[in-house]
Write a protein that holds these residues in place. Structure first.
Motif, PDB file in Angstrom:
ATOM      1  N   UNK A  99       0.825  -1.215   0.000  1.00 39.31           N
ATOM      2  CA  UNK A  99       0.000   0.000   0.000  1.00 39.31           C
ATOM      3  C   UNK A  99       0.859   1.266   0.000  1.00 39.31           C
ATOM      4  N   UNK A 100       0.295   2.290  -0.585  1.00 37.69           N
ATOM      5  CA  UNK A 100       0.936   3.614  -0.620  1.00 37.69           C
ATOM      6  C   UNK A 100       1.143   4.122   0.807  1.00 37.69           C
ATOM      7  N   UNK A 101       0.132   3.933   1.664  1.00 40.82           N
ATOM      8  CA  UNK A 101       0.229   4.427   3.038  1.00 40.82           C
ATOM      9  C   UNK A 101       1.371   3.782   3.803  1.00 40.82           C
ATOM     10  N   UNK A 102       1.525   2.449   3.680  1.00 42.48           N
ATOM     11  CA  UNK A 102       2.604   1.787   4.418  1.00 42.48           C
ATOM     12  C   UNK A 102       3.965   2.205   3.876  1.00 42.48           C
ATOM     13  N   UNK A 103       4.068   2.406   2.564  1.00 38.71           N
ATOM     14  CA  UNK A 103       5.334   2.880   1.992  1.00 38.71           C
ATOM     15  C   UNK A 103       5.659   4.291   2.478  1.00 38.71           C
ATOM     16  N   UNK A 104       4.658   5.142   2.490  1.00 34.32           N
ATOM     17  CA  UNK A 104       4.898   6.523   2.905  1.00 34.32           C
ATOM     18  C   UNK A 104       5.340   6.586   4.361  1.00 34.32           C
ATOM     19  N   UNK A 105       4.660   5.856   5.252  1.00 38.83           N
ATOM     20  CA  UNK A 105       5.040   5.828   6.672  1.00 38.83           C
ATOM     21  C   UNK A 105       6.473   5.321   6.842  1.00 38.83           C
ATOM     22  N   UNK A 106       6.778   4.220   6.183  1.00 36.09           N
ATOM     23  CA  UNK A 106       8.081   3.571   6.332  1.00 36.09           C
ATOM     24  C   UNK A 106       9.210   4.463   5.825  1.00 36.09           C
ATOM     25  N   UNK A 107       9.038   5.035   4.658  1.00 34.72           N
ATOM     26  CA  UNK A 107      10.112   5.845   4.093  1.00 34.72           C
ATOM     27  C   UNK A 107      10.235   7.204   4.768  1.00 34.72           C
ATOM     28  N   UNK A 108       9.174   7.713   5.365  1.00 33.22           N
ATOM     29  CA  UNK A 108       9.313   8.942   6.173  1.00 33.22           C
ATOM     30  C   UNK A 108      10.164   8.646   7.402  1.00 33.22           C
ATOM     31  N   UNK A 109       9.947   7.484   8.019  1.00 28.19           N
ATOM     32  CA  UNK A 109      10.780   7.076   9.159  1.00 28.19           C
ATOM     33  C   UNK A 109      12.227   6.886   8.711  1.00 28.19           C
ATOM     34  N   UNK A 110      12.423   6.292   7.555  1.00 27.91           N
ATOM     35  CA  UNK A 110      13.750   6.076   6.995  1.00 27.91           C
ATOM     36  C   UNK A 110      14.473   7.410   6.822  1.00 27.91           C
ATOM     37  N   UNK A 111      13.777   8.419   6.285  1.00 27.18           N
ATOM     38  CA  UNK A 111      14.371   9.734   6.088  1.00 27.18           C
ATOM     39  C   UNK A 111      14.711  10.399   7.417  1.00 27.18           C
ATOM     40  N   UNK A 112      13.835  10.239   8.427  1.00 27.20           N
ATOM     41  CA  UNK A 112      14.112  10.823   9.741  1.00 27.20           C
ATOM     42  C   UNK A 112      15.369  10.222  10.360  1.00 27.20           C
ATOM     43  N   UNK A 113      15.521   8.905  10.216  1.00 20.89           N
ATOM     44  CA  UNK A 113      16.716   8.230  10.760  1.00 20.89           C
ATOM     45  C   UNK A 113      17.977   8.684  10.035  1.00 20.89           C
ATOM     46  N   UNK A 114      17.850   9.029   8.775  1.00 18.72           N
ATOM     47  CA  UNK A 114      19.006   9.438   7.971  1.00 18.72           C
ATOM     48  C   UNK A 114      19.466  10.854   8.291  1.00 18.72           C
ATOM     49  N   UNK A 115      18.600  11.642   8.915  1.00 19.84           N
ATOM     50  CA  UNK A 115      18.950  13.048   9.211  1.00 19.84           C
ATOM     51  C   UNK A 115      19.990  13.168  10.303  1.00 19.84           C
TER      52      UNK A 115
END
Length: 196
Positions: free
Chosen positions: A180-196
């Motif tokens: 789902x688009x929603x699960x991808x969006x949640x997961x990759x937003x978390x991924x970006x936060x961890x990368x900051x």
């Protein structure tokens, strides 16, 4: 412009038409006309085969070997990162949950003859289609995917997609078939936060 989106039951659900004076042209051609006339950027999802072509072209130019399995994971990462940054999907193809990770079926079938070998040709949909001008976010997302391709092999990328709690594991374990688009969006937003 008259009747910009004139949806009609006589067209398939994926066809949208607009009329300019006496000619009828496709929705995508209308978007390009509007973008040119109003000097705005109108971003819309691309076919997975087109973006695959862009990834493969850049990979070949930089001497980066990309197999079909690796390409699938790079498309998934690019799609997810673009979604997390913009709220829109980069690809208009569904992301399917297959046993070895996320897959874009049309891309898989276009390159399955390569098996585990590196792909050395570009898809016809990429080479025959007029060049699409990608925006800065689309370009940087594809460049990021190429950087990942330089550092990780297909198996490492597949293992990364299988992490517990990933969109693939959620879809595959629950037998959804499509991520789902929603699960991808949640997961990759978390991924970006961890990368900051």
């Amino acid at each position: 412009m008259n009747n910009f989106l004139n949806g009609s039951d006589t067209y398939s659900k994926n066809e949208y038409f607009c009329s300019t004076h006496t000619e009828t042209i496709s929705f995508f051609a209308c978007c390009e006309i509007i973008r040119q006339r109003q000097n705005i950027i109108l971003s819309m999802p691309h076919s997975a085969l087109y973006i695959a072509g862009e990834i493969l072209k850049r990979g070949l130019e930089q001497g980066v070997g990309i197999s079909n399995m690796k390409l699938q994971k790079l498309l998934y990462i690019a799609n997810g990162l673009y979604l997390a940054q913009t709220g829109q999907l980069l690809l208009n193809d569904p992301t399917e949950a297959w046993p070895y990770g996320p897959v874009y079926k049309e891309v898989y079938h276009a390159f399955k003859q390569y098996g585990n070998a590196n792909i050395v040709t570009l898809p016809l949909q990429y080479t025959l289609k007029p060049k699409v001008e990608l925006d800065n976010t689309e370009n940087s997302t594809i460049d990021f995917a190429i950087d990942i391709a330089k550092k990780l092999d297909a198996v490492q990328l597949s293992n990364w997609t299988h992490i517990d709690g990933s969109p693939w594991s959620e879809a595959f374990n629950n037998r959804y078939g499509v991520i789902s688009k929603d699960s991808m969006e949640r997961y990759f937003k978390q991924f970006l936060k961890k990368a900051e």
